[in-house]
Design an enzyme around this catalytic site. Structure first.
Site, PDB file in Angstrom:
ATOM      1  N   THR A  80      -1.645   0.509  -6.333  1.00 20.30           N
ATOM      2  CA  THR A  80      -1.753  -0.013  -4.980  1.00 20.30           C
ATOM      3  C   THR A  80      -3.030   0.544  -4.369  1.00 20.30           C
ATOM      4  O   THR A  80      -3.923   0.977  -5.096  1.00 20.30           O
ATOM      5  CB  THR A  80      -0.488   0.328  -4.148  1.00 20.30           C
ATOM      6  OG1 THR A  80      -0.541  -0.383  -2.902  1.00 20.30           O
ATOM      7  CG2 THR A  80      -0.323   1.818  -3.922  1.00 20.30           C
ATOM      8  N   TYR A  81      -3.109   0.549  -3.057  1.00 18.90           N
ATOM      9  CA  TYR A  81      -4.270   1.100  -2.362  1.00 18.90           C
ATOM     10  C   TYR A  81      -3.777   1.984  -1.231  1.00 18.90           C
ATOM     11  O   TYR A  81      -2.648   1.843  -0.759  1.00 18.90           O
ATOM     12  CB  TYR A  81      -5.175  -0.019  -1.829  1.00 18.90           C
ATOM     13  CG  TYR A  81      -4.476  -0.953  -0.877  1.00 18.90           C
ATOM     14  CD1 TYR A  81      -4.518  -0.739   0.499  1.00 18.90           C
ATOM     15  CD2 TYR A  81      -3.743  -2.034  -1.351  1.00 18.90           C
ATOM     16  CE1 TYR A  81      -3.855  -1.587   1.377  1.00 18.90           C
ATOM     17  CE2 TYR A  81      -3.079  -2.885  -0.483  1.00 18.90           C
ATOM     18  CZ  TYR A  81      -3.137  -2.656   0.874  1.00 18.90           C
ATOM     19  OH  TYR A  81      -2.471  -3.489   1.736  1.00 18.90           O
ATOM     20  N   SER A 114       0.812  -1.218   0.000  1.00 17.08           N
ATOM     21  CA  SER A 114       0.000   0.000   0.000  1.00 17.08           C
ATOM     22  C   SER A 114       0.842   1.263   0.000  1.00 17.08           C
ATOM     23  O   SER A 114       2.060   1.229  -0.065  1.00 17.08           O
ATOM     24  CB  SER A 114      -0.970   0.032   1.187  1.00 17.08           C
ATOM     25  OG  SER A 114      -0.247   0.205   2.396  1.00 17.08           O
ATOM     26  N   GLY A 142       5.884  -2.009   1.050  1.00 19.28           N
ATOM     27  CA  GLY A 142       5.984  -3.274   0.345  1.00 19.28           C
ATOM     28  C   GLY A 142       6.908  -3.206  -0.859  1.00 19.28           C
ATOM     29  O   GLY A 142       7.824  -2.381  -0.930  1.00 19.28           O
ATOM     30  N   ALA A 143       6.653  -4.081  -1.822  1.00 18.54           N
ATOM     31  CA  ALA A 143       7.531  -4.229  -2.982  1.00 18.54           C
ATOM     32  C   ALA A 143       7.719  -2.930  -3.760  1.00 18.54           C
ATOM     33  O   ALA A 143       8.756  -2.725  -4.402  1.00 18.54           O
ATOM     34  CB  ALA A 143       6.984  -5.319  -3.902  1.00 18.54           C
ATOM     35  N   ALA A 144       6.747  -2.028  -3.696  1.00 17.26           N
ATOM     36  CA  ALA A 144       6.860  -0.748  -4.408  1.00 17.26           C
ATOM     37  C   ALA A 144       8.057   0.065  -3.932  1.00 17.26           C
ATOM     38  O   ALA A 144       8.542   0.939  -4.652  1.00 17.26           O
ATOM     39  CB  ALA A 144       5.580   0.056  -4.245  1.00 17.26           C
TER      40      ALA A 144
END
Length: 142
Positions: free
Chosen positions: A57-58, A25, A73-75
């Site tokens: 994403t959110y 997110s 996260g992965a971002a």
């Protein structure tokens, strides 16, 4: 017919943190979420102005007034603290509604404080736009 239209935009926000090991997110200051009419869990596209990365994403709410824009996260492999980003949400509207709909546009300063609301989506707020990127083909096109 439904049309997918720009609903909300937070323009040229500065990423304040990144946490590769968070579940996922983007964390956004609650004041910015309110101004942009974004709800927790709502899907957003993130466009990294600094390096050109794009992802979806959110949003999750961050502390009100903190200016937080946190990539989780992965971002965090793509978007880093200090990068300028644009957060965009789209909505689906019936044709007649889409023709008169006005998106929520939020321009922020380098501290992610609101400097302009609901401006024309194609116009940068004063002092928020960088220098234009030169077209390397400009001479060959003339």
């Amino acid at each position: 017919m439904l049309r997918t239209m720009l609903k909300s935009k937070i323009h040229r926000a500065t990423v304040t943190q990144a946490d590769l090991h968070y579940v996922g997110s983007v964390t956004v200051d609650q004041d910015l979420l309110d101004a942009a009419d974004l709800l927790p869990g709502e899907q957003v596209a993130i466009v990294d102005v600094t390096n050109g990365a794009r992802l979806e994403t959110y949003v999750i709410p961050g502390r009100r007034g903190s200016g937080v824009i946190g990539i989780n996260g992965a971002a965090a492999h793509l978007v880093h603290p200090g990068d300028l980003v644009i957060l965009i949400a789209y909505g689906q509207l019936e044709d007649a509604q889409a023709r008169g709909y006005q998106p929520r546009i939020v321009h922020v300063d380098s501290g992610n404080r609101i400097v302009d609301l609901n401006a024309d989506a194609a116009t940068a707020a004063p002092g928020t736009a960088g220098a234009p990127v030169p077209n390397p083909l400009a001479d060959s096109l003339a």
